[in-house]
Design a protein around this motif. Sequence first.
Motif, PDB file in Angstrom:
ATOM      1  N   GLN A  97      41.042  45.220  40.070  1.00 21.35           N
ATOM      2  CA  GLN A  97      40.023  44.407  40.719  1.00 21.35           C
ATOM      3  C   GLN A  97      39.981  44.692  42.217  1.00 21.35           C
ATOM      4  O   GLN A  97      38.913  44.783  42.813  1.00 21.35           O
ATOM      5  N   ALA A  98      41.145  44.851  42.830  1.00 18.58           N
ATOM      6  CA  ALA A  98      41.196  45.144  44.261  1.00 18.58           C
ATOM      7  C   ALA A  98      40.536  46.482  44.571  1.00 18.58           C
ATOM      8  O   ALA A  98      39.858  46.631  45.599  1.00 18.58           O
ATOM      9  N   GLU A  99      40.690  47.451  43.688  1.00 25.93           N
ATOM     10  CA  GLU A  99      40.038  48.744  43.898  1.00 25.93           C
ATOM     11  C   GLU A  99      38.518  48.613  43.803  1.00 25.93           C
ATOM     12  O   GLU A  99      37.789  49.295  44.519  1.00 25.93           O
ATOM     13  N   MET A 100      38.039  47.719  42.931  1.00 28.97           N
ATOM     14  CA  MET A 100      36.589  47.539  42.762  1.00 28.97           C
ATOM     15  C   MET A 100      35.974  46.679  43.854  1.00 28.97           C
ATOM     16  O   MET A 100      34.890  46.972  44.354  1.00 28.97           O
ATOM     17  N   LEU A 101      36.661  45.568  44.204  1.00 28.94           N
ATOM     18  CA  LEU A 101      36.078  44.564  45.090  1.00 28.94           C
ATOM     19  C   LEU A 101      36.695  44.516  46.480  1.00 28.94           C
ATOM     20  O   LEU A 101      36.182  43.833  47.363  1.00 28.94           O
ATOM     21  N   GLY A 102      37.833  45.178  46.653  1.00 30.65           N
ATOM     22  CA  GLY A 102      38.510  45.144  47.944  1.00 30.65           C
ATOM     23  C   GLY A 102      39.643  44.137  48.015  1.00 30.65           C
ATOM     24  O   GLY A 102      40.437  44.148  48.941  1.00 30.65           O
ATOM     25  N   TYR A 103      39.741  43.246  47.038  1.00 30.80           N
ATOM     26  CA  TYR A 103      40.793  42.237  47.010  1.00 30.80           C
ATOM     27  C   TYR A 103      40.914  41.710  45.576  1.00 30.80           C
ATOM     28  O   TYR A 103      39.948  41.745  44.813  1.00 30.80           O
ATOM     29  N   PRO A 104      42.066  41.208  45.198  1.00 32.60           N
ATOM     30  CA  PRO A 104      42.197  40.587  43.869  1.00 32.60           C
ATOM     31  C   PRO A 104      42.100  39.074  43.963  1.00 32.60           C
ATOM     32  O   PRO A 104      42.352  38.491  45.017  1.00 32.60           O
ATOM     33  N   VAL A 105      41.681  38.450  42.876  1.00 32.20           N
ATOM     34  CA  VAL A 105      41.762  36.996  42.754  1.00 32.20           C
ATOM     35  C   VAL A 105      42.620  36.689  41.538  1.00 32.20           C
ATOM     36  O   VAL A 105      43.128  37.588  40.864  1.00 32.20           O
ATOM     37  N   CYS A 106      42.777  35.424  41.247  1.00 28.74           N
ATOM     38  CA  CYS A 106      43.642  35.001  40.149  1.00 28.74           C
ATOM     39  C   CYS A 106      43.078  35.436  38.790  1.00 28.74           C
ATOM     40  O   CYS A 106      41.928  35.853  38.676  1.00 28.74           O
ATOM     41  N   GLY A 107      43.892  35.287  37.785  1.00 25.63           N
ATOM     42  CA  GLY A 107      43.436  35.483  36.422  1.00 25.63           C
ATOM     43  C   GLY A 107      42.604  34.300  35.974  1.00 25.63           C
ATOM     44  O   GLY A 107      42.645  33.218  36.578  1.00 25.63           O
ATOM     45  N   ALA A 108      41.819  34.510  34.909  1.00 25.46           N
ATOM     46  CA  ALA A 108      40.963  33.440  34.391  1.00 25.46           C
ATOM     47  C   ALA A 108      40.797  33.601  32.891  1.00 25.46           C
ATOM     48  O   ALA A 108      40.718  34.725  32.382  1.00 25.46           O
ATOM     49  N   LEU A 109      40.748  32.478  32.204  1.00 28.14           N
ATOM     50  CA  LEU A 109      40.482  32.514  30.768  1.00 28.14           C
ATOM     51  C   LEU A 109      39.049  32.969  30.520  1.00 28.14           C
ATOM     52  O   LEU A 109      38.118  32.509  31.195  1.00 28.14           O
ATOM     53  N   GLY A 110      38.854  33.845  29.546  1.00 27.85           N
ATOM     54  CA  GLY A 110      37.522  34.182  29.063  1.00 27.85           C
ATOM     55  C   GLY A 110      36.579  34.732  30.095  1.00 27.85           C
ATOM     56  O   GLY A 110      35.368  34.533  29.984  1.00 27.85           O
ATOM     57  N   TYR A 111      37.097  35.437  31.110  1.00 27.28           N
ATOM     58  CA  TYR A 111      36.202  35.891  32.172  1.00 27.28           C
ATOM     59  C   TYR A 111      36.414  37.358  32.511  1.00 27.28           C
ATOM     60  O   TYR A 111      36.678  37.708  33.652  1.00 27.28           O
ATOM     61  N   SER A 112      36.315  38.215  31.546  1.00 20.43           N
ATOM     62  CA  SER A 112      36.327  39.666  31.668  1.00 20.43           C
ATOM     63  C   SER A 112      37.719  40.208  31.968  1.00 20.43           C
ATOM     64  O   SER A 112      38.623  39.488  32.377  1.00 20.43           O
ATOM     65  N   HIS A 113      37.829  41.502  31.802  1.00 24.04           N
ATOM     66  CA  HIS A 113      39.112  42.160  32.050  1.00 24.04           C
ATOM     67  C   HIS A 113      39.372  42.348  33.527  1.00 24.04           C
ATOM     68  O   HIS A 113      40.498  42.654  33.921  1.00 24.04           O
ATOM     69  N   ILE A 114      38.382  42.110  34.349  1.00 21.88           N
ATOM     70  CA  ILE A 114      38.562  42.191  35.788  1.00 21.88           C
ATOM     71  C   ILE A 114      39.398  41.010  36.299  1.00 21.88           C
ATOM     72  O   ILE A 114      39.983  41.066  37.369  1.00 21.88           O
ATOM     73  N   THR A 115      39.472  39.916  35.508  1.00 21.36           N
ATOM     74  CA  THR A 115      40.329  38.780  35.869  1.00 21.36           C
ATOM     75  C   THR A 115      41.472  38.608  34.858  1.00 21.36           C
ATOM     76  O   THR A 115      41.959  37.512  34.636  1.00 21.36           O
ATOM     77  N   GLY A 116      41.873  39.701  34.258  1.00 17.44           N
ATOM     78  CA  GLY A 116      43.064  39.671  33.407  1.00 17.44           C
ATOM     79  C   GLY A 116      42.824  39.909  31.938  1.00 17.44           C
ATOM     80  O   GLY A 116      43.755  40.184  31.190  1.00 17.44           O
ATOM     81  N   GLY A 117      41.598  39.754  31.478  1.00 14.00           N
ATOM     82  CA  GLY A 117      41.303  39.998  30.069  1.00 14.00           C
ATOM     83  C   GLY A 117      41.885  38.965  29.123  1.00 14.00           C
ATOM     84  O   GLY A 117      42.164  39.271  27.960  1.00 14.00           O
ATOM     85  N   TYR A 118      42.054  37.731  29.586  1.00 15.66           N
ATOM     86  CA  TYR A 118      42.598  36.667  28.732  1.00 15.66           C
ATOM     87  C   TYR A 118      41.513  36.117  27.806  1.00 15.66           C
ATOM     88  O   TYR A 118      40.376  35.932  28.232  1.00 15.66           O
ATOM     89  N   ALA A 119      41.869  35.857  26.575  1.00 16.26           N
ATOM     90  CA  ALA A 119      40.936  35.232  25.639  1.00 16.26           C
ATOM     91  C   ALA A 119      40.585  33.837  26.138  1.00 16.26           C
ATOM     92  O   ALA A 119      41.435  33.113  26.672  1.00 16.26           O
TER      93      ALA A 119
END
Length: 202
Positions: A114-136
């Motif tokens: 995510q940092a490579e794509m957006l310049g910074y990372p944010v936290c993980g999130a349920l159900g919100y794409s693999h860019i935020t961890g890929g959690y179901a």
Amino acid sequence: MKALVYHGRGDVRCDSVPDPRIEDGRDAIIKVTACAICGSDLHLIGGFVPRMERGDILGHECMGEVVDVGRDNKTLAVGDRVVIPFNLACGECDMCHMQLYSCCARSNRNGKEQAEMLGYPVCGALGYSHITGGYAGGQAEYVRVPFADFGAFKVPEGYTDEQTLFLSDIFPTGYMAAENCDIKRGQTVAVLGCGPVGLFTI
């Protein structure tokens, strides 16, 4: 179990998928008793969020009953009713110690990407794409909650799901907007964009 599954832009289906299982000692599995659809889900369905993959389970506003806990989870017990915040946070990193939970440095297992794509990372999130961890996500009968010993909030006795569910995301978003404005008694304010978040801000 049944879950709402992403199959591509504009294509969401109710599918049978494997039940979640404990993957880490701090996890919990909850039986979902209520979930909501967020405006952000429309961004996913519309194809505007990178790294959504066919088979991803949607949903980041949910609550339910704990049915299993990991061996290291000492704060939750089977039978607890909990509400799950959108942002997953470890409670231990520097960002969490500063109460900047949406910037948790450990919960997004794809934070480097995510940092490579957006310049910074944010936290993980349920159900919100693999860019935020890929959690179901939680638009399902059951959901695995990572770092549940820190981020799953117990619901006090006497509160219904309908009274509690919006604490997962939308109500705190509106509340924070109002709080950040530092509104004083007697002031007049305008809220522009009175969708669900705007209404909670009001």
